[in-house]
Design an enzyme around this catalytic site. Structure first.
Site, mmCIF file in Angstrom:
data_model
loop_
_atom_site.group_PDB
_atom_site.id
_atom_site.type_symbol
_atom_site.label_atom_id
_atom_site.label_comp_id
_atom_site.label_asym_id
_atom_site.label_seq_id
_atom_site.Cartn_x
_atom_site.Cartn_y
_atom_site.Cartn_z
ATOM 1 N N ASP A 46 0.882 -1.156 0.214
ATOM 2 C CA ASP A 46 -0.249 -0.015 -0.006
ATOM 3 C C ASP A 46 0.920 1.255 0.093
ATOM 4 O O ASP A 46 2.157 1.028 0.110
ATOM 5 C CB ASP A 46 -0.858 -0.047 1.225
ATOM 6 C CG ASP A 46 -2.215 0.795 1.078
ATOM 7 O OD1 ASP A 46 -2.335 1.566 -0.027
ATOM 8 O OD2 ASP A 46 -3.147 0.574 2.005
ATOM 9 N N GLU A 48 0.118 4.626 1.870
ATOM 10 C CA GLU A 48 0.101 5.692 2.914
ATOM 11 C C GLU A 48 1.090 5.256 4.129
ATOM 12 O O GLU A 48 1.539 6.197 4.846
ATOM 13 C CB GLU A 48 -1.314 5.653 3.685
ATOM 14 C CG GLU A 48 -2.409 6.261 2.622
ATOM 15 C CD GLU A 48 -2.936 5.117 1.603
ATOM 16 O OE1 GLU A 48 -2.362 4.049 1.243
ATOM 17 O OE2 GLU A 48 -4.029 5.504 0.988
ATOM 18 N N HIS A 98 -2.661 -0.055 -3.749
ATOM 19 C CA HIS A 98 -2.956 1.287 -3.298
ATOM 20 C C HIS A 98 -3.991 1.956 -4.569
ATOM 21 O O HIS A 98 -3.315 2.202 -5.603
ATOM 22 C CB HIS A 98 -1.728 2.112 -3.033
ATOM 23 C CG HIS A 98 -2.161 3.528 -2.978
ATOM 24 N ND1 HIS A 98 -2.759 3.936 -1.717
ATOM 25 C CD2 HIS A 98 -2.025 4.572 -3.746
ATOM 26 C CE1 HIS A 98 -2.833 5.271 -1.864
ATOM 27 N NE2 HIS A 98 -2.552 5.772 -2.891
ATOM 28 N N HIS A 142 -1.481 1.367 6.590
ATOM 29 C CA HIS A 142 -2.039 2.541 7.477
ATOM 30 C C HIS A 142 -3.308 2.046 8.193
ATOM 31 O O HIS A 142 -3.834 0.660 8.096
ATOM 32 C CB HIS A 142 -2.794 3.529 6.495
ATOM 33 C CG HIS A 142 -3.661 3.058 5.451
ATOM 34 N ND1 HIS A 142 -4.810 2.778 5.944
ATOM 35 C CD2 HIS A 142 -3.570 2.761 4.216
ATOM 36 C CE1 HIS A 142 -5.634 2.269 4.758
ATOM 37 N NE2 HIS A 142 -4.894 2.198 4.022
ATOM 38 N N HIS A 154 -7.925 5.197 6.957
ATOM 39 C CA HIS A 154 -9.311 4.394 6.429
ATOM 40 C C HIS A 154 -9.413 3.145 6.091
ATOM 41 O O HIS A 154 -8.314 2.620 6.328
ATOM 42 C CB HIS A 154 -9.210 5.379 4.853
ATOM 43 C CG HIS A 154 -8.429 4.854 4.013
ATOM 44 N ND1 HIS A 154 -7.132 5.442 3.947
ATOM 45 C CD2 HIS A 154 -8.342 3.965 2.931
ATOM 46 C CE1 HIS A 154 -6.428 4.697 2.849
ATOM 47 N NE2 HIS A 154 -7.122 4.049 2.461
ATOM 48 N N GLU A 172 -7.668 -2.972 6.828
ATOM 49 C CA GLU A 172 -7.113 -3.371 5.601
ATOM 50 C C GLU A 172 -6.394 -4.498 6.254
ATOM 51 O O GLU A 172 -6.351 -5.650 5.612
ATOM 52 C CB GLU A 172 -6.553 -2.466 4.755
ATOM 53 C CG GLU A 172 -7.555 -1.537 4.139
ATOM 54 C CD GLU A 172 -6.839 -0.497 3.221
ATOM 55 O OE1 GLU A 172 -5.700 -0.325 3.100
ATOM 56 O OE2 GLU A 172 -7.654 0.567 3.082
HETATM 57 ZN ZN LIG Z 1 -4.955 1.166 1.854
#
Ligand SMILES: [Zn+2]
Length: 308
Positions: A46, A48, A98, A142, A154, A172
């Protein structure tokens, strides 16, 4: 003293010895092949939680610093790939996880790794994982939606307020770890901000964590030196892959999913599916017999419903 003449061997003894020799050769060959095959490692990347990433002009195409951030993303991915090979991997599959999932450029990536690109996937951040893998690594993760201190926190996309699988709120990392567990593949390391890695550890207690930055609040971060962060990602991947042993698949008879959204539009659309229960104007609930099926439907709900 004259040497004893050796006795002629009976044919049955000879046959037994021959069989033993053949079995020994076969087992040696199998052992050599197993060593030569090495481990198969899956890396989900990902953006972030990548070392050095600290602003939203970096995380999407069109952002002024997006080009820089995708290079940083490749560097963290490469640290994990290096570590995986050092730990005994002979096959590494990287999945760009991502946004549009076309951030990693193959020319920036360690040439030993294969790359899955583009977000039109059934299994999103875990596309391509199956029970032939020996270890999973999360890079650049994240914290989940509404985590008070996670950077870019998120779940899936901006529309989800909370996701629960079998009564547990997960981000996630937790959702992806549940899918890996379903296949019996251990998640051996995770990197991201300090909140994200602790959150994933709650789902996978044995995981190696690498906090590449400290979240001060939802926006500000204290970044570790890039060289230190990448060294630690590499070491965690190496040690994790080396120690990885396949586990018994973790499966339960039903996967109960509850998703609360930040708007009423998605639940309104989702209510059209017979298996969805609208439990509140902003919340739907459904059940699937397997984790891959639950995962796929979770993804449809947060990504592929157009509410315009
Ligand atoms: Zn993500």
């Amino acid at each position: 003293m004259p040497r004893q003449p050796s006795l002629p061997l009976s044919s049955s003894v000879l046959a037994r010895r021959a069989t033993r020799a053949v079995l020994l050769c076969a087992s040696l060959l199998l052992a050599t092949n197993a060593a030569a095959q090495g481990k198969k490692v899956y890396i989900s990347v990902d953006m972030e939680g990548i070392s050095g990433v600290n602003g939203d002009d970096q995380t999407g195409p069109g952002g002024a610093e997006y080009g820089r951030a995708r290079k940083l993303m490749a560097e963290d991915a490469n640290a994990a790939i290096r570590g995986a090979f050092e730990g005994g991997a002979t096959d590494v599959l990287v999945n760009d996880s991502h946004g549009g999932q076309r951030n990693l450029l193959p020319e920036d990536l360690d040439p030993r790794a294969r790359l899955i690109s583009h977000s039109f996937k059934r299994y999103g951040m875990m596309e391509g994982l199956d029970d032939t893998f020996d270890a999973v690594i999360f890079v650049g993760y994240h914290a989940k939606a509404d985590a008070p201190r996670g950077v870019f926190a998120h779940t899936g996309s901006g529309v989800v307020r909370d996701l629960q699988v079998n009564g547990r709120s997960v981000g996630e990392g937790g959702m992806n770890a549940a899918l890996a567990a379903w296949f019996g593949v251990p998640v051996v390391s995770v990197s991201g901000d300090d909140v994200a890695v602790e959150e994933v550890k709650a789902s996978v207690p044995a995981i190696r964590t690498v906090a590449v930055k400290r979240a001060i609040n939802g926006r500000a971060v204290e970044l570790r030196p890039l060289v230190d962060a990448r060294r630690d990602i590499q070491a965690a991947a190496r040690d994790g892959v080396k120690a990885a042993t396949k586990t018994k698949p973790e499966r339960v008879p039903a996967y109960q999913v509850r998703m609360q959204f930040r708007n009423y539009f998605i639940p309104e659309v989702a209510d059209a599916f017979e298996e969805m229960t609208l439990v509140a104007p902003d919340t739907v609930q459904f059940s699937r017999p397997t984790m891959p099926e639950a995962y796929r439907l979770i993804r449809v709900l947060y990504r592929f419903i157009n509410t315009n």
